[in-house]
Each structure stands twice: as C-alpha cells, then as structure tokens.
Scaffold this motif. Structure first.
Motif, mmCIF file in Angstrom:
data_model
loop_
_atom_site.group_PDB
_atom_site.id
_atom_site.type_symbol
_atom_site.label_atom_id
_atom_site.label_comp_id
_atom_site.label_asym_id
_atom_site.label_seq_id
_atom_site.Cartn_x
_atom_site.Cartn_y
_atom_site.Cartn_z
ATOM 1 N N MET A 1 13.639 -3.580 0.312
ATOM 2 C CA MET A 1 12.450 -3.524 -0.385
ATOM 3 C C MET A 1 12.667 -4.148 -1.431
ATOM 4 S SD MET A 1 11.471 0.441 -0.331
ATOM 5 C CE MET A 1 10.363 1.081 1.026
ATOM 6 N N ILE A 2 13.966 -4.236 -2.242
ATOM 7 C CA ILE A 2 13.887 -5.030 -3.530
ATOM 8 C C ILE A 2 13.493 -6.351 -3.514
ATOM 9 C CG2 ILE A 2 15.870 -5.755 -5.088
ATOM 10 C CD1 ILE A 2 17.127 -3.204 -4.799
ATOM 11 N N ALA A 3 13.642 -6.935 -2.329
ATOM 12 C CA ALA A 3 13.549 -8.482 -2.336
ATOM 13 C C ALA A 3 11.956 -8.746 -2.386
ATOM 14 C CB ALA A 3 14.132 -9.177 -0.905
ATOM 15 N N ALA A 4 11.232 -7.804 -1.918
ATOM 16 C CA ALA A 4 9.690 -7.824 -1.900
ATOM 17 C C ALA A 4 9.070 -7.544 -3.285
ATOM 18 C CB ALA A 4 9.169 -6.692 -0.843
ATOM 19 N N GLY A 5 9.978 -6.959 -4.271
ATOM 20 C CA GLY A 5 9.542 -6.940 -5.490
ATOM 21 C C GLY A 5 9.036 -5.594 -6.340
ATOM 22 N N PRO A 6 8.815 -4.408 -5.338
ATOM 23 C CA PRO A 6 8.452 -3.359 -5.937
ATOM 24 C C PRO A 6 9.282 -2.653 -7.111
ATOM 25 C CG PRO A 6 9.610 -2.855 -3.863
ATOM 26 C CD PRO A 6 9.792 -4.481 -4.154
ATOM 27 N N SER A 7 8.675 -1.888 -7.866
ATOM 28 C CA SER A 7 9.412 -1.265 -8.845
ATOM 29 C C SER A 7 9.994 -0.095 -8.382
ATOM 30 C CB SER A 7 8.375 -1.054 -10.138
ATOM 31 O OG SER A 7 7.531 0.160 -9.550
ATOM 32 N N ASN A 8 10.801 0.461 -9.160
ATOM 33 C CA ASN A 8 11.745 1.832 -8.712
ATOM 34 C C ASN A 8 10.584 2.926 -8.459
ATOM 35 O OD1 ASN A 8 14.097 0.701 -9.158
ATOM 36 N ND2 ASN A 8 14.366 1.721 -10.898
ATOM 37 N N LYS A 9 9.515 2.879 -9.147
ATOM 38 C CA LYS A 9 8.207 3.916 -8.931
ATOM 39 C C LYS A 9 7.786 3.585 -7.777
ATOM 40 C CE LYS A 9 4.435 5.707 -11.490
ATOM 41 N NZ LYS A 9 3.519 5.642 -12.698
ATOM 42 N N GLN A 10 7.509 2.291 -7.368
ATOM 43 C CA GLN A 10 6.862 2.094 -5.922
ATOM 44 C C GLN A 10 7.639 2.391 -5.013
ATOM 45 O OE1 GLN A 10 6.124 -1.854 -7.093
ATOM 46 N NE2 GLN A 10 3.984 -1.560 -7.387
ATOM 47 N N ILE A 11 9.095 2.042 -4.938
ATOM 48 C CA ILE A 11 10.071 2.447 -4.032
ATOM 49 C C ILE A 11 10.162 3.774 -3.855
ATOM 50 C CG2 ILE A 11 12.660 2.478 -3.449
ATOM 51 C CD1 ILE A 11 12.786 -0.274 -4.869
ATOM 52 N N ALA A 12 10.352 4.421 -4.829
ATOM 53 C CA ALA A 12 10.308 6.021 -4.768
ATOM 54 C C ALA A 12 8.900 6.790 -4.049
ATOM 55 C CB ALA A 12 10.349 6.748 -6.146
ATOM 56 N N ARG A 13 7.776 6.239 -4.423
ATOM 57 C CA ARG A 13 6.639 6.699 -3.852
ATOM 58 C C ARG A 13 6.664 6.177 -2.149
ATOM 59 N NH1 ARG A 13 2.319 3.903 -6.547
ATOM 60 N NH2 ARG A 13 3.251 4.852 -8.358
ATOM 61 N N LYS A 14 7.151 5.015 -1.800
ATOM 62 C CA LYS A 14 7.113 4.652 -0.472
ATOM 63 C C LYS A 14 8.204 5.646 0.247
ATOM 64 C CE LYS A 14 7.010 0.818 2.396
ATOM 65 N NZ LYS A 14 6.700 -0.244 2.971
ATOM 66 N N LEU A 15 9.338 6.112 -0.328
ATOM 67 C CA LEU A 15 10.221 6.621 0.372
ATOM 68 C C LEU A 15 10.346 8.005 0.294
ATOM 69 C CD1 LEU A 15 13.333 4.317 -0.487
ATOM 70 C CD2 LEU A 15 11.785 4.608 1.744
ATOM 71 N N ASP A 16 9.008 8.518 -0.498
ATOM 72 C CA ASP A 16 8.928 9.955 -0.806
ATOM 73 C C ASP A 16 10.300 10.646 -1.732
ATOM 74 O OD1 ASP A 16 7.336 12.086 -1.017
ATOM 75 O OD2 ASP A 16 8.137 13.027 0.771
ATOM 76 N N ILE A 17 10.820 10.013 -2.661
ATOM 77 C CA ILE A 17 12.044 10.429 -3.354
ATOM 78 C C ILE A 17 11.312 10.280 -4.766
ATOM 79 C CG2 ILE A 17 13.604 9.667 -1.894
ATOM 80 C CD1 ILE A 17 14.257 7.288 -3.279
ATOM 81 N N SER A 18 12.405 10.867 -5.646
ATOM 82 C CA SER A 18 11.864 10.796 -7.112
ATOM 83 C C SER A 18 12.322 9.176 -7.766
ATOM 84 C CB SER A 18 12.796 11.950 -7.986
ATOM 85 O OG SER A 18 13.970 11.328 -8.139
ATOM 86 N N GLN A 19 11.662 9.022 -8.841
ATOM 87 C CA GLN A 19 11.749 8.014 -9.413
ATOM 88 C C GLN A 19 13.366 7.703 -9.901
ATOM 89 O OE1 GLN A 19 8.952 6.758 -12.477
ATOM 90 N NE2 GLN A 19 9.895 4.804 -12.803
#
Length: 49
Positions: free
Chosen positions: A1-19
């Motif tokens: 996911m990191i290589a795609a460029g999302p922020s920690n907030k976007q990663i958290a939202r996609k994985l349903d975890i906290s920021q």
C-alpha cells in the motif's frame, strides 16, 4: 500500500484500523527495513523483483 502513496489515514480507513495503529505499523516496517521515508520504501520495493 505504501508504494501506491496513501497516507496513514487512508491506510487506516482501508484496513479498518485506527490511524495510530497504521502509523505504528508503517514506522515498524521502516525500522525493520532501515529506511526513513515512503520514498525510500518505494525505491526499495522497485529494486526487489
């Protein structure tokens, strides 16, 4: 996911975890790989087949 460029907030939202959890895991990954930035993570990922 990191290589795609999302922020920690976007990663958290996609994985349903906290920021904070997303940030913890990204930081842990960076420490294990000996890198300091997302740009370094992308560069490292591109070197690995």
């Amino acid at each position: 996911m990191i290589a795609a460029g999302p922020s920690n907030k976007q990663i958290a939202r996609k994985l349903d975890i906290s920021q904070n959890t997303a940030k913890f895991h990204v930081t842990s990954l960076f420490n294990k790989l000996g890198i300091n930035s997302r740009a370094q993570a992308v560069a490292l990922q591109q070197r690995i087949p």
